[in-house]
Design a protein around this motif. Structure first.
Motif, PDB file in Angstrom:
ATOM      1  N   THR A 169      -9.132  -2.142  -0.008  1.00 16.88           N
ATOM      2  CA  THR A 169      -8.368  -0.982  -0.487  1.00 16.88           C
ATOM      3  C   THR A 169      -8.452  -0.887  -2.001  1.00 16.88           C
ATOM      4  O   THR A 169      -8.386  -1.916  -2.691  1.00 16.88           O
ATOM      5  CB  THR A 169      -6.886  -1.161  -0.059  1.00 16.88           C
ATOM      6  OG1 THR A 169      -6.835  -1.173   1.366  1.00 16.88           O
ATOM      7  CG2 THR A 169      -5.988  -0.076  -0.606  1.00 16.88           C
ATOM      8  N   LYS A 172      -3.519   6.675  -7.021  1.00 15.60           N
ATOM      9  CA  LYS A 172      -4.390   7.438  -6.108  1.00 15.60           C
ATOM     10  C   LYS A 172      -5.190   6.477  -5.234  1.00 15.60           C
ATOM     11  O   LYS A 172      -5.982   5.673  -5.725  1.00 15.60           O
ATOM     12  CB  LYS A 172      -5.340   8.317  -6.906  1.00 15.60           C
ATOM     13  CG  LYS A 172      -4.630   9.419  -7.641  1.00 15.60           C
ATOM     14  CD  LYS A 172      -5.588  10.565  -8.003  1.00 15.60           C
ATOM     15  CE  LYS A 172      -4.837  11.621  -8.796  1.00 15.60           C
ATOM     16  NZ  LYS A 172      -4.636  11.212 -10.216  1.00 15.60           N
ATOM     17  N   LEU A 173      -4.986   6.595  -3.929  1.00 12.38           N
ATOM     18  CA  LEU A 173      -5.721   5.767  -2.975  1.00 12.38           C
ATOM     19  C   LEU A 173      -7.150   6.295  -2.873  1.00 12.38           C
ATOM     20  O   LEU A 173      -7.368   7.431  -2.477  1.00 12.38           O
ATOM     21  CB  LEU A 173      -5.031   5.817  -1.607  1.00 12.38           C
ATOM     22  CG  LEU A 173      -5.673   4.980  -0.518  1.00 12.38           C
ATOM     23  CD1 LEU A 173      -5.543   3.490  -0.804  1.00 12.38           C
ATOM     24  CD2 LEU A 173      -5.035   5.301   0.836  1.00 12.38           C
ATOM     25  N   LYS A 212       1.235   4.162  -3.003  1.00  9.81           N
ATOM     26  CA  LYS A 212       1.159   5.624  -2.786  1.00  9.81           C
ATOM     27  C   LYS A 212       2.411   6.296  -3.344  1.00  9.81           C
ATOM     28  O   LYS A 212       2.327   7.334  -4.013  1.00  9.81           O
ATOM     29  CB  LYS A 212       1.074   5.920  -1.288  1.00  9.81           C
ATOM     30  CG  LYS A 212      -0.265   5.587  -0.657  1.00  9.81           C
ATOM     31  CD  LYS A 212      -0.191   6.047   0.810  1.00  9.81           C
ATOM     32  CE  LYS A 212      -1.183   5.348   1.680  1.00  9.81           C
ATOM     33  NZ  LYS A 212      -0.873   5.439   3.101  1.00  9.81           N
ATOM     34  N   SER A 213       3.574   5.695  -3.069  1.00  5.67           N
ATOM     35  CA  SER A 213       4.806   6.371  -3.481  1.00  5.67           C
ATOM     36  C   SER A 213       4.993   6.316  -5.000  1.00  5.67           C
ATOM     37  O   SER A 213       5.685   7.149  -5.575  1.00  5.67           O
ATOM     38  CB  SER A 213       6.013   5.772  -2.758  1.00  5.67           C
ATOM     39  OG  SER A 213       6.224   4.475  -3.250  1.00  5.67           O
ATOM     40  N   SER A 223      -6.215  -2.744  -7.837  1.00  2.00           N
ATOM     41  CA  SER A 223      -5.605  -1.668  -8.623  1.00  2.00           C
ATOM     42  C   SER A 223      -6.438  -1.428  -9.876  1.00  2.00           C
ATOM     43  O   SER A 223      -6.664  -2.359 -10.648  1.00  2.00           O
ATOM     44  CB  SER A 223      -4.192  -2.071  -9.055  1.00  2.00           C
ATOM     45  OG  SER A 223      -3.385  -2.261  -7.926  1.00  2.00           O
ATOM     46  N   ILE A 244       0.847  -1.193   0.000  1.00  2.00           N
ATOM     47  CA  ILE A 244       0.000   0.000   0.000  1.00  2.00           C
ATOM     48  C   ILE A 244       0.895   1.260   0.000  1.00  2.00           C
ATOM     49  O   ILE A 244       0.648   2.214  -0.746  1.00  2.00           O
ATOM     50  CB  ILE A 244      -0.980  -0.042   1.196  1.00  2.00           C
ATOM     51  CG1 ILE A 244      -2.037  -1.129   0.918  1.00  2.00           C
ATOM     52  CG2 ILE A 244      -1.631   1.321   1.431  1.00  2.00           C
ATOM     53  CD1 ILE A 244      -2.948  -1.478   2.072  1.00  2.00           C
ATOM     54  N   GLU A 245       1.975   1.203   0.765  1.00  2.00           N
ATOM     55  CA  GLU A 245       2.925   2.332   0.765  1.00  2.00           C
ATOM     56  C   GLU A 245       3.584   2.471  -0.604  1.00  2.00           C
ATOM     57  O   GLU A 245       3.776   3.580  -1.113  1.00  2.00           O
ATOM     58  CB  GLU A 245       3.994   2.150   1.854  1.00  2.00           C
ATOM     59  CG  GLU A 245       3.480   2.372   3.270  1.00  2.00           C
ATOM     60  CD  GLU A 245       2.621   3.635   3.412  1.00  2.00           C
ATOM     61  OE1 GLU A 245       3.072   4.717   2.960  1.00  2.00           O
ATOM     62  OE2 GLU A 245       1.485   3.538   3.930  1.00  2.00           O
ATOM     63  N   PHE A 292      -6.859   1.394  -5.317  1.00  2.00           N
ATOM     64  CA  PHE A 292      -6.042   2.425  -5.954  1.00  2.00           C
ATOM     65  C   PHE A 292      -6.571   2.670  -7.360  1.00  2.00           C
ATOM     66  O   PHE A 292      -6.879   1.704  -8.071  1.00  2.00           O
ATOM     67  CB  PHE A 292      -4.592   1.965  -6.092  1.00  2.00           C
ATOM     68  CG  PHE A 292      -3.777   2.068  -4.832  1.00  2.00           C
ATOM     69  CD1 PHE A 292      -3.284   3.296  -4.404  1.00  2.00           C
ATOM     70  CD2 PHE A 292      -3.486   0.935  -4.085  1.00  2.00           C
ATOM     71  CE1 PHE A 292      -2.516   3.392  -3.249  1.00  2.00           C
ATOM     72  CE2 PHE A 292      -2.716   1.017  -2.931  1.00  2.00           C
ATOM     73  CZ  PHE A 292      -2.232   2.250  -2.508  1.00  2.00           C
ATOM     74  N   GLY A 320      -6.634   1.237   2.650  1.00  2.00           N
ATOM     75  CA  GLY A 320      -5.227   1.582   2.807  1.00  2.00           C
ATOM     76  C   GLY A 320      -4.743   1.547   4.240  1.00  2.00           C
ATOM     77  O   GLY A 320      -3.643   1.990   4.538  1.00  2.00           O
ATOM     78  N   GLU A 321      -5.589   1.053   5.142  1.00  2.00           N
ATOM     79  CA  GLU A 321      -5.112   1.005   6.533  1.00  2.00           C
ATOM     80  C   GLU A 321      -5.592  -0.241   7.263  1.00  2.00           C
ATOM     81  O   GLU A 321      -6.525  -0.917   6.822  1.00  2.00           O
ATOM     82  CB  GLU A 321      -5.538   2.277   7.279  1.00  2.00           C
ATOM     83  CG  GLU A 321      -6.994   2.593   7.090  1.00  2.00           C
ATOM     84  CD  GLU A 321      -7.389   3.937   7.693  1.00  2.00           C
ATOM     85  OE1 GLU A 321      -6.500   4.782   7.957  1.00  2.00           O
ATOM     86  OE2 GLU A 321      -8.593   4.109   7.926  1.00  2.00           O
TER      87      GLU A 321
END
Ligand code: UN1
Length: 493
Positions: A368, A346-347, A341-342, A390, A337-338, A370, A351-352
């Motif tokens: 989650t 776009k989330l 984002k990097s 995704s 997930i990190e 993206f 994501g948590e």
């Protein structure tokens, strides 16, 4: 704390080194289900020698008689379905409606295999010569080493173990150390069904145990389901030792949604494909490729429904999405997930880690999504094995197929469209062992070939008749009743 044992030569026995590991519930890490053997290679050797000794009698039992035993196994799986489903859910997390389906796949496999034992086709063909008969038979291979994952603790092992036994092979199975209790019940059921001592053996443990099975020279065949990394390492050893190997490995399955699709259905399919089994299937939908003209609306529709999915302990009736398997999986999924984002995806939601009430002691990650994921991103290319979807945009069918194929794996694929031509073009061009039209990437049935191309497999297909190809090899027989020497190719032309 209950202690469980290996099943070797028809008895539940203590591992030689007396080492055990804890089986922890993923929904509540304080719930320790029991201790299971951490077997060494000497335990594996004992199991293999039992399997080797029992091979001759088992292979010589008429195949339909072996089928009778497997049919009874199907009956016992049916009788114990609900009880077994709860045991599976407690140790691996997915809700009981899913674990019941998992057991049902084993039931289907038992009944299918039982009926195939009355066929086990060979071939009878004309000879080049008079008064000569050419035919071929299927023979079992010997001791089969079966190594499986935890996400389908009964169904996927059954795809291998049941046809292997039907064909007259004997088996040493290492269930996943994340779902060992299911392996105990599998052994109880086959024993009650009448599988003779030594024909089916279960050895629990970690990679040491798996390696011992792969390296044992008396194991003639390895059937493996798990990661591409482990499967490839096993294949190297099997290559050197000239063992037959059947591999079911990773996936990064794509669902395409075209502009003419039934969007309600496509979204329902995506939710089930991506978040069913908390995304922990080899067949999970982890990429969604959506036509630009419906892209925003599809994402909106998914968000609306996914954020309502009820996370929780799979043993509770209201739970729709269970935990992920263990803390290592939480770390891996959160790190992806990190990465997403990097990389600039776009989330949209999730994501948590999910917290609160009953969730704090378990391994819960929110579904989650993206969007704007592009092909060069790692979250587009790599298997995450968690509830992470995704979404990428396409502008045409060609582009959708090209995106779907831009990936090293090739297990399952799906397209939602109401256009016959699009459906068939996609079926022809998608590089995957399985293609679904207007259905998600999951939902394989036990009597159909199951497996993938590219990084997913090595050409074999489990499920259905194709499993019988894996577990047999040919004996060719010529019968010459001419009462004279007939030299093929020499006297003939
Ligand atoms: C897996 O993904 O590991 O089609 C097996 C399905 C199930 C089997 C999946 N019947 O998703």
């Amino acid at each position: 704390m209950p202690k469980f044992e290996n099943y070797i030569n028809g008895a539940f026995i203590t591992p030689n080194d007396n080492n055990y590991f804890d089986n922890i519930s993923p929904a509540n890490n304080a719930d320790i289900i029991g201790q299971f053997p951490l077997s060494s290679s000497s335990d594996v050797d004992n199991a293999v020698s039992a399997a080797k000794q029992s091979f001759k009698a088992w292979k010589n039992m008429p195949a339909p008689k072996r089928g009778d035993i497997l049919r009874i196994a199907g009956d016992i799986f049916t009788r114990r379905k609900k009880e077994l489903a709860k045991i599976m859910t407690r140790e691996m997390g997915k809700p009981t409606f899913e674990t019941e389906g998992d057991v049902q796949e084993a039931i289907d496999t038992c009944y299918y295999a039982a009926s195939e034992t009355r066929r086990l086709f060979g071939q009878t063909v004309p000879s080049e010569m008079n008064e000569k008969i050419n035919m071929s038979f299927r023979n079992p291979i010997g001791v089969c080493g079966i190594i499986t994952a935890w996400n389908f603790p009964i169904a996927v092992p059954s795809w291998k173990i049941i046809p292997a036994l039907a064909c007259g092979n004997t088996v040493v199975w290492k269930p996943s150390d994340d779902a060992p209790h299911s392996g105990i019940i599998f052994a109880e059921i086959l024993e009650e069904a009448g599988v003779p001592a030594g024909v089916f053996n279960v050895v629990h443990g970690d990679a040491i145990c798996g390696q011992a099975i792969v390296n044992n020279p008396d194991v003639a065949l390895i059937g493996f389901t798990g990661s591409t990394q482990t499967g490839t390492a096993i294949a190297e050893v099997c290559g050197r030792m000239n063992k037959r190997i059947s591999l079911e490995m990773g996936g990064k399955n794509a669902q395409i949604i075209m502009d003419d699709a039934n969007l309600e259905l496509a979204v329902e399919g995506a939710l089930w494909g991506a978040f069913g089994t908390t995304g922990q299937r080899c067949t999970a939908t982890s990429r969604l490729i959506v036509h630009s003209s419906v892209y925003d609306i599809v994402i909106e529709m998914i968000e609306k429904q996914a954020t309502k999915l009820r996370l929780g302990d799979g043993l509770k009736a209201e739970t729709q999405v269970g935990p992920v398997i263990n803390k290592k999986a939480v770390e891996k999924i959160m790190s992806y997930i990190e990465i997403g984002k990097s990389e600039g995806a776009k989330l949209v939601f999730g994501g948590e880690i999910a917290t609160g009430n009953d969730l704090d002691n378990g391994n819960f990650i929110k579904p989650t999504l993206f969007k704007d994921v592009t092909r060069n991103m790692r979250i587009f290319q790599e298997e995450i094995f968690g509830p992470v979807l995704s979404v990428s945009k396409c502008h045409s069918l060609d582009e959708a197929i090209e995106l779907a194929n831009d990936c090293k794996y090739g297990l399952s694929s799906s397209i939602f469209t109401n256009d016959v031509r699009s459906a068939w073009l996609a079926t022809k061009e998608l590089e995957a062992g399985i293609t679904y039209i207007n259905a998600p990437t999951i939902g394989a049935e036990a009597h159909m070939p199951f497996g993938g191309v590219k990084g997913t497999g090595n050409g074999h297909r489990e499920g259905g008749w194709t499993a019988f190809e894996i577990f047999t090899e040919w004996k060719t027989v010529y019968v010459d009743y001419s009462n004279k020497l007939q030299r093929a190719q020499i006297d003939n032309y």
